[in-house]
Design an enzyme around this catalytic site. Structure first.
Site, PDB file in Angstrom:
ATOM      1  N   ARG A  66      -3.482  35.101 -18.038  1.00 47.58           N
ATOM      2  CA  ARG A  66      -3.713  33.659 -17.426  1.00 47.58           C
ATOM      3  C   ARG A  66      -5.206  33.269 -17.168  1.00 47.58           C
ATOM      4  NH1 ARG A  66       0.887  31.509 -13.706  1.00 47.58           N
ATOM      5  NH2 ARG A  66       2.551  32.190 -14.990  1.00 47.58           N
ATOM      6  N   ARG A  68       3.903  32.660 -19.510  1.00 50.93           N
ATOM      7  CA  ARG A  68       5.002  33.318 -18.873  1.00 50.93           C
ATOM      8  C   ARG A  68       5.384  34.334 -19.944  1.00 50.93           C
ATOM      9  NH1 ARG A  68       7.761  32.125 -14.238  1.00 50.93           N
ATOM     10  NH2 ARG A  68       6.410  30.110 -14.249  1.00 50.93           N
ATOM     11  N   ARG A 108       8.048  42.165 -17.116  1.00 49.54           N
ATOM     12  CA  ARG A 108       8.957  41.307 -16.342  1.00 49.54           C
ATOM     13  C   ARG A 108      10.189  40.497 -17.325  1.00 49.54           C
ATOM     14  NH1 ARG A 108       4.877  38.424 -11.830  1.00 49.54           N
ATOM     15  NH2 ARG A 108       3.928  40.606 -11.178  1.00 49.54           N
ATOM     16  N   SER A 145      -2.277  35.732  -6.830  1.00 50.80           N
ATOM     17  CA  SER A 145      -1.289  35.598  -5.444  1.00 50.80           C
ATOM     18  C   SER A 145      -1.652  36.999  -4.608  1.00 50.80           C
ATOM     19  CB  SER A 145       0.034  35.633  -6.132  1.00 50.80           C
ATOM     20  OG  SER A 145       1.026  35.057  -4.837  1.00 50.80           O
ATOM     21  N   GLU A 170      -1.505  28.949 -11.519  1.00 54.62           N
ATOM     22  CA  GLU A 170      -1.768  30.275 -10.632  1.00 54.62           C
ATOM     23  C   GLU A 170      -2.453  31.493 -11.391  1.00 54.62           C
ATOM     24  OE1 GLU A 170       0.370  34.071  -9.243  1.00 54.62           O
ATOM     25  OE2 GLU A 170       1.606  32.286  -9.208  1.00 54.62           O
TER      26      GLU A 170
END
Length: 424
Positions: A388, A275, A260, A350, A347
């Site tokens: 994460r 991130r 990403r 999801s 988070e």
């Protein structure tokens, strides 16, 4: 993608749903396009029917020795009009599809109102947060002190938002991915898939990543896209197909790198691994019959929660509000792990029910024997984001001397190693 008939049936309701996401009304403009398109189609069909009738009459006239000059002239005159109407119809159809492709999924009525994450609804919190008798550190402080997490050399190789893991910490990351795959395939009924990391534009469009998120993805010089998540190839496996109803539900899982660009994340989480441009993730995808998707959403989220429970990581489930629900989702649960070093919930998963939104874009259908085809429903969820989850394991398992205890569940995947310390 929306069925334009949804707007025809309830334009005010469609606009109200968009307003919940903070978006302006569109029903009137889309229906105007739709009316123009249907008018062009009607006229086109009339002209085509007249052309076909003329062809038949001309043939009869010629066989009977009757003058057909006037009919032939009319047929010739129809050709450019039909071509123009065909072009107009195709153009209007493309415009409608382009407009609909930019519109997010309709929200489930249970999704709470709200503009951002501050309005998300706590569903439940599980696990005990540990009481530390020292000031807990963040993951990058722990990893760098161990000499096993190197952002500086990664930046030399690739720029910012990359990391090099080494030694036992690299093994721990690998162990997490393998543990999650084993759990989901052996206990949760998912079938492991090894998927391409490069996909075509159709796969990105079908899973609602294009055109909306083009600036957040990487594309090659030959027009293929690096997957932002294995959701893209997994869900696209049924694109353009009529899936036999008796084979549903399809439950698929893959461990893959994800890529990403994080174009919209400037200045956020600039330290550490939270991130990154490249990360590992275990992705769950379900393809189900329409009447099964709500139950499947709960099941999938429970599968992701089980990972955190076995790793003994405190977590909470959040129902995302309207303003925080993703573009393609009708309803989303986020799972947030407690990070004591940050003193914050972050988070790690999801899980979303997109209902028929993606299926309509990729024309994925099912059919009960003897019945008409209908769109499948698709769901996707991280179970979990490996990097994460590594952060959560490190921060929750840290000791006063800077070492990290490995959860018992992961120890068999780490060759029996119970602790990561300065000496490894």
């Amino acid at each position: 993608m929306h069925d334009v008939r949804t707007l025809r049936d309830d334009p005010a309701g469609f606009d109200r749903n968009l307003a919940r996401r903070g978006l302006p009304p569109v029903a009137a403009s889309v229906l105007a396009q739709d009316e123009a398109h249907r008018a062009a189609l009607t006229t086109l069909q009339e002209r085509q029917a007249r052309r076909n009738a003329l062809a038949k009459l001309i043939g009869q006239a010629r066989r009977g020795g009757v003058d057909s000059t006037a009919m032939e002239a009319e047929a010739v005159a129809l050709r450019p009009e039909i071509e123009r109407l065909e072009q107009d119809s195709a153009r209007l159809d493309a415009e409608i599809r382009a407009t609909l492709a930019e519109l997010p999924n309709r929200l489930d009525p249970a999704v709470p109102d709200g503009a951002d994450e501050n309005a998300n609804l706590l569903v439940h919190e599980r696990g005990m947060r540990r009481n530390f008798d020292f000031a807990p550190k963040q993951h990058f402080e722990l990893g760098e002190a161990l000499g096993m997490m190197d952002f500086e050399r990664a930046a030399k190789l690739s720029g910012s938002r990359f990391v090099v893991l080494r030694g036992p910490l690299a093994r721990l990351e690998r162990a997490l991915g393998q543990f999650m795959l084993d759990l989901h395939t052996q206990s949760h009924g998912y079938v492991e898939q090894a998927v391409p990391l490069l996909v075509g534009e159709a796969a990105m469009y079908g899973t609602d990543k294009l055109p909306k998120f083009a600036d957040q993805s990487f594309v090659t010089t030959d027009g293929r896209w690096l997957i932002p998540t294995a959701e893209v190839p997994l869900t696209s496996l049924v694109a353009g197909e009529i899936v036999p109803h008796e084979t549903l539900p399809m439950r698929l899982v893959a461990l893959s790198p994800c890529f990403r660009s994080e174009a919209g994340a400037a200045g956020r989480d600039t330290r550490g691994m939270l991130r990154q441009h490249q990360f590992q993730k275990v992705e769950l995808v379900s393809i189900v019959a329409p009447d099964a998707s709500e139950a499947e959403h709960e099941r999938m989220t429970g599968c992701a929660e089980r990972v955190l429970e076995l790793l003994e990581i405190p977590y909470r489930r959040m129902l995302l509000c309207a303003g925080d629900t993703g573009f393609g989702a009708a309803r989303t649960y986020d799972l947030e792990a407690w990070l004591p070093g940050q003193r914050a919930w972050r988070e790690v998963s999801s899980c979303s029910n997109t209902r028929e939104f993606q299926a309509r874009r990729m024309n994925a259908r099912t059919r009960v024997e003897g019945g008409p085809p209908e769109m499948v429903h698709t769901l996707n969820g991280s179970a979990l984001a490996v990097g994460r989850t590594l952060i959560a394991v490190m921060e929750n398992g840290q000791q006063a001397d800077g070492s990290i205890l490995i959860p018992p569940t992961l120890q068999p995947y780490c060759g029996g190693m119970t602790r990561i310390g300065i000496t490894g």
